[in-house]
Enzyme design. Sequence first.
Site, mmCIF file in Angstrom:
data_model
loop_
_atom_site.group_PDB
_atom_site.id
_atom_site.type_symbol
_atom_site.label_atom_id
_atom_site.label_comp_id
_atom_site.label_asym_id
_atom_site.label_seq_id
_atom_site.Cartn_x
_atom_site.Cartn_y
_atom_site.Cartn_z
ATOM 1 N N ASP A 256 23.131 -17.123 -42.132
ATOM 2 C CA ASP A 256 24.697 -16.748 -42.416
ATOM 3 C C ASP A 256 25.653 -17.659 -42.186
ATOM 4 O O ASP A 256 26.085 -17.916 -41.516
ATOM 5 C CB ASP A 256 24.806 -15.517 -41.433
ATOM 6 C CG ASP A 256 26.260 -14.746 -41.449
ATOM 7 O OD1 ASP A 256 26.749 -15.038 -42.388
ATOM 8 O OD2 ASP A 256 26.623 -14.188 -40.419
ATOM 9 N N LYS A 263 32.102 -19.678 -42.227
ATOM 10 C CA LYS A 263 32.189 -19.925 -40.937
ATOM 11 C C LYS A 263 32.488 -21.502 -40.945
ATOM 12 O O LYS A 263 32.097 -22.171 -41.516
ATOM 13 C CB LYS A 263 30.819 -19.851 -40.185
ATOM 14 C CG LYS A 263 30.284 -18.031 -39.994
ATOM 15 C CD LYS A 263 29.099 -18.122 -39.374
ATOM 16 C CE LYS A 263 28.596 -16.713 -39.226
ATOM 17 N NZ LYS A 263 29.586 -15.777 -38.405
ATOM 18 N N ASP A 333 31.795 -12.352 -43.922
ATOM 19 C CA ASP A 333 31.023 -12.598 -42.997
ATOM 20 C C ASP A 333 30.820 -11.569 -42.147
ATOM 21 O O ASP A 333 29.878 -11.518 -41.264
ATOM 22 C CB ASP A 333 32.037 -13.680 -42.020
ATOM 23 C CG ASP A 333 30.933 -14.480 -41.155
ATOM 24 O OD1 ASP A 333 29.855 -14.283 -41.385
ATOM 25 O OD2 ASP A 333 31.701 -15.085 -40.082
ATOM 26 N N ARG A 337 26.404 -5.449 -41.539
ATOM 27 C CA ARG A 337 26.809 -3.982 -41.715
ATOM 28 C C ARG A 337 26.495 -3.531 -42.972
ATOM 29 O O ARG A 337 25.816 -2.325 -43.577
ATOM 30 C CB ARG A 337 28.159 -3.557 -41.132
ATOM 31 C CG ARG A 337 29.313 -4.221 -41.906
ATOM 32 C CD ARG A 337 30.533 -4.225 -41.011
ATOM 33 N NE ARG A 337 30.626 -5.259 -40.082
ATOM 34 C CZ ARG A 337 31.733 -5.496 -39.171
ATOM 35 N NH1 ARG A 337 32.783 -4.674 -39.347
ATOM 36 N NH2 ARG A 337 31.553 -6.290 -38.184
#
Length: 493
Positions: A256, A263, A333, A337
């Site tokens: 991720d 990030k 990001d 979900r």
Amino acid sequence: MDFELKTLSLAGAAGEKCDALVLLLSESFKPGKDALSRLAGEALKARDVEAKPGKLLQAYRSAGIAAPRVVLAGCGDGSGKRVHAAVQAAVGALRASGAKRLVIFLPADAKEDAVRAAVAATAESSYVYVATKSKPEGRELQRVTIGVADAKRQQPAFAAAQAAANGIEFARELGNLPPNHATPTRLGEEAKKLAKAHGMQCEVLGPKEVAKIGMGSFMAVAQGSDEPLRFIVLKYLGAASGEAPVVLIGKGITFDSGGISIKPSQDMDEMKFDMGGAASVLGTFRALGELKPAINVIGLIPSCENMPDGRSVKPGDIVKSLSGQTIEILNTDAEGRLILCDALTYAERFKPRAVVDIATLTGACVVALGGVRSGLFASDDALAQALLEAGETAMDACWRMPLDDEYSEGLKSNFADVANVAGRAGGAVVAAKFLQRFAGSFPWAHLDIAGTAWKSGGAKGSTGRPVGMLFQFLLDQQGTGPAKAAKRPAKRK
Ligand code: BES
Ligand code: MN
Ligand code: ZN
């Protein structure tokens, strides 16, 4: 690692041929007339060791004891928690000794929780990651005998603990693999291998099949990566075919980066652990395959990378989920979900008695609960209770969080049915509220394991959590008919 359960007396333990013998001393310790009792009795009298938890004493070549090394470890009241700490300390103290054969002698009145804890703590503290080291070294322990007063009585708890330990280890190993190894493709292969080894069914879908089904939200996350996505469907059928299954859904983001909402680079490597939910589902299936309990379980794993690219999904993009709901992706990001929502919709086809999703979902959950308890969200009180209890039993605890509708205020969008993020406040709950929109037709629980799936710093590595909790929950569900956790229809909170 090989575990064995054996009926042993103190005198018998003294005669056991092994590299090291761990004697757990509880407050109810009663010495006999054998060499081991003499050693422990003298040490206790001299106060060189106490039954207090945390106390440790090592002896070498003690007269009349076959094992060259003896470790006396205080375990207080002999409860699971104390035994876990004592075994962890003892195995830690023996690490440098190179011992291959170990005997752990439990207090005479040890209950099931002590047996479980001894197995779990031994496996946990002797695990060494070697998969990508050029010189695989470090793991010495090969065979561990757990000595108890009545092996026959403790056998079921022991067998379950052993299966759980192997499942936890499998999850840890997958979690620790670097992201260039643990790709979605690799997870699919591991699932297939696992299914083959234990007579389970497994289907691995690729981009074309997933597009055909219509998982537009999941596909949006995957589209910025060169690694093709995988959707893994595992089936463990241990009960009658008509019995409604429990569905486990694991977040399988193998890296991720945040995507276009990238990030910061500090600690970004830890985002290889973002497939901890997926690893926990695979680990749980490994345990199921070994113990073969009477229950039906489906495992669903949406897996892909979240990467920045010219083809990546952008903030502002609107996608159509499998449920038909449109989603405005305001922050790329918040991708977990987006892949879970389509898996939740897919779960409906199994007419499940309960659905539990497991995800390293939010940094906010780490802030709320740290690394001690996983966050539990549930639409159904009985399901929540069953998971809370399983967590305590397995020493892999969670804590229930709220799901008031007010938390979804911020998810309103001017351009789609729902946005994928709201403000920073209550981030773990907001994420759960987003998921709840896709979990309407069955009792549902969500475990946010962002704080518990791995450790940072010097001990950086996967924990294998919450395999222990999930496996215990499934064992507890056996023979509870249609659904112990789902007697009532799903109730929105
Ligand atoms: N995988 C992360 C969650 C995470 C963050 C786990 C830090 C462990 C440590 C997740 O995909 C994520 O990035 N969540 C965002 C959500 C936010 C954009 C609403 C987060 O928590 O910052
Ligand atoms: Mn993210
Ligand atoms: Zn993530």
